[in-house]
Design an enzyme around this catalytic site. Structure first.
Site, PDB file in Angstrom:
ATOM      1  N   SER A 160       0.857  -1.186   0.000  1.00 56.01           N
ATOM      2  CA  SER A 160       0.000   0.000   0.000  1.00 56.01           C
ATOM      3  C   SER A 160       0.892   1.234   0.000  1.00 56.01           C
ATOM      4  CB  SER A 160      -0.884  -0.040   1.250  1.00 56.01           C
ATOM      5  OG  SER A 160      -1.631   1.142   1.354  1.00 56.01           O
ATOM      6  N   LYS A 196      -1.365  -1.028  -4.187  1.00 54.93           N
ATOM      7  CA  LYS A 196      -2.552  -0.284  -3.737  1.00 54.93           C
ATOM      8  C   LYS A 196      -2.193   1.190  -3.615  1.00 54.93           C
ATOM      9  CE  LYS A 196      -4.825  -0.043   0.781  1.00 54.93           C
ATOM     10  NZ  LYS A 196      -5.309  -0.908   1.876  1.00 54.93           N
ATOM     11  N   LYS A 222      -3.515   5.182  -2.696  1.00 56.12           N
ATOM     12  CA  LYS A 222      -4.515   5.964  -1.965  1.00 56.12           C
ATOM     13  C   LYS A 222      -5.081   7.039  -2.883  1.00 56.12           C
ATOM     14  CE  LYS A 222      -4.038   4.001   2.119  1.00 56.12           C
ATOM     15  NZ  LYS A 222      -5.137   3.364   2.855  1.00 56.12           N
ATOM     16  N   ASP A 247      -7.586   2.865  -2.833  1.00 50.48           N
ATOM     17  CA  ASP A 247      -8.224   2.929  -1.511  1.00 50.48           C
ATOM     18  C   ASP A 247      -8.559   4.382  -1.183  1.00 50.48           C
ATOM     19  OD1 ASP A 247      -9.115   2.610   1.065  1.00 50.48           O
ATOM     20  OD2 ASP A 247      -7.219   1.846   1.885  1.00 50.48           O
ATOM     21  N   GLU A 267     -11.355   0.328  -2.736  1.00 47.28           N
ATOM     22  CA  GLU A 267     -11.567   0.039  -1.327  1.00 47.28           C
ATOM     23  C   GLU A 267     -12.223   1.237  -0.639  1.00 47.28           C
ATOM     24  OE1 GLU A 267      -7.890  -1.279   0.441  1.00 47.28           O
ATOM     25  OE2 GLU A 267      -8.646  -1.078   2.476  1.00 47.28           O
ATOM     26  N   ASP A 276     -13.674  -1.877   3.848  1.00 50.90           N
ATOM     27  CA  ASP A 276     -12.662  -1.888   4.910  1.00 50.90           C
ATOM     28  C   ASP A 276     -13.323  -1.308   6.171  1.00 50.90           C
ATOM     29  OD1 ASP A 276     -10.589  -1.196   6.668  1.00 50.90           O
ATOM     30  OD2 ASP A 276      -9.279  -0.337   5.175  1.00 50.90           O
ATOM     31  N   GLY A 311      -3.754  -4.107   6.494  1.00 54.82           N
ATOM     32  CA  GLY A 311      -2.689  -3.764   7.432  1.00 54.82           C
ATOM     33  C   GLY A 311      -2.987  -2.461   8.146  1.00 54.82           C
TER      34      GLY A 311
END
Ligand code: OSB
Ligand code: MG
Length: 372
Positions: A138, A164, A166, A191, A216, A241, A293
């Site tokens: 991530s 991943k 953001k 995400d 996500e 999530d 995580g």
């Protein structure tokens, strides 16, 4: 047989991340958390790790609420009740509503203690079977697109199984389009950490052309209903999530078609027992899951690895190697990723030794509670 837990130690640690981690809600580089230690009558030590951050940006819990719950409510419940098996802890903690990260921090130490006293690995205690697990990474929001492209290139070369990224309003389609252009075949996901609303539906629909593995938590941290409306309007699979705190939440999300994928975090759902039940339900319903995580230190990382050995964890998780996060981790050996995979340890319990010297170095305070 009753687990004879005699003492709980709370080690409060402060560690600096190698790099600041930036999400739609801001940046963090300093991490404060608890290492929980459960000690039995034979002196066996089980370890857990709390995952709440210093401020409640991700969910409502914080380091301070964790401390309050553990000290004033959860440890007293452990004093008053016998634990035969770690699966009992959930029931014993039931008088306390939510505060899942606090519960999971203690439950995790008890699972490790249990596995060690049975001389089996935590993975075996949970019913896991994988010998190695796939891992993704991530990447937080970067200052420039060039920084981001360089980082992605580096992590692809390291072998991570998926990347991943953001996103937030104003930092989504255009950034992802450039990433996709440079890396046409890389499994990429985004995400949002709950940064959008249904009013952004046009912007989120545009992401469909980028062939993302999933998006996500696009919508509110406590929503399951609007996500169903969004999922009906976009092709990209939604992964929940923040919205998932329990087995019941997953049942509702499946029933409403709010997502196609679930991110399981042990802390968010209140512990390994609940996480395992969520796993079993998703397996029955062929919903793909993966382990999220929380920028954990080694103990939390070890728990994530053990959980990921369960068969329905079919997608790469966020649990990368220790050196990705820390200059020095608190376990021996550190978690190492080779070609996008972590080898599951074969020693009892979490399978990693505590580096007592490192633990000491990062400890800012310590408390001991006696159970009998
Ligand atoms: O949303 O998954 C998240 C980190 C902190 C809080 C929430 C999240 C994350 C991550 C990174 O995405 C997870 C990790 O690398 O440990
Ligand atoms: Mg997330």
């Amino acid at each position: 047989m009753t687990l004879q837990i005699r003492q709980i130690k709370l080690h409060r640690l402060k560690m600096m991340l190698n790099n600041p981690f930036t999400t739609s809600f801001g940046s963090m580089q300093e991490k404060e958390f608890f290492i929980t230690e459960a000690i039995d009558a034979n002196g066996i030590r089980g370890f857990g790790e709390s995952v709440a951050f210093i401020s409640p940006w991700y969910t409502e819990e914080t380091v301070e609420t964790t401390h309050h719950m553990i000290k004033d409510f959860l440890i007293p419940l452990l004093r008053e009740n016998d634990i035969q098996h770690p699966n009992d802890v959930k029931e014993v903690f039931k008088p306390v509503k939510r505060n899942n990260m606090a519960k999971a921090a203690l439950e995790g130490a008890i699972w490790d203690l249990y596995a060690k006293s049975e001389t089996i690995t935590l993975s075996e205690a949970l019913g896991g079977n994988k010998k190695e697990i796939d891992v993704g990474i991530s990447i937080g929001i970067q200052p420039t697109i060039d920084d981001l492209l360089q980082k992605i290139d580096h992590h692809i070369n390291q072998g991570f199984k998926r990347i991943k990224l953001k996103i937030k309003p104003g930092h989504d389609y255009e950034m992802l389009r450039q990433v996709r252009q440079h890396f046409p075949d890389t499994p990429i996901m985004a995400d949002a950490n709950s940064a959008y609303t249904l009013q952004d539906i046009d912007q989120l629909q545009k992401l469909d052309e980028l062939d993302l593995m999933m998006i996500e938590q696009p919508l509110a941290h406590d929503d399951i209903v609007d996500h169903a409306k969004l999922q009906a309007a976009i092709q990209t699979p939604i992964c929940l999530d923040e919205s998932i705190h329990s087995l019941e939440d997953v049942q509702k999300a499946i029933e409403l078609n709010s997502c196609r994928i679930i991110n399981v975090k042990i802390g968010r759902v209140g512990g390994l027992s609940e996480a395992k039940q969520i796993h079993d339900l998703c397996r029955e319903n062929t919903i793909d899951i993966w382990c999220g995580g929380m920028l954990e230190a080694g103990v939390g990382r070890a728990h994530n690895i053990a959980l990921t050995t369960l068969p329905q964890f079919v997608l790469p998780g966020d649990t990368a190697g220790s050196s990705q996060y820390w200059e020095k981790d608190i376990i021996k050996p550190e978690v190492v990723v080779n070609d996008g995979m972590i080898t599951v340890p074969d020693k009892p319990g979490i399978g990693f030794e505590i580096d007592d010297e490192a633990l000491e170095r990062f400890t800012i305070s310590k408390e001991t509670f006696y159970l009998c």
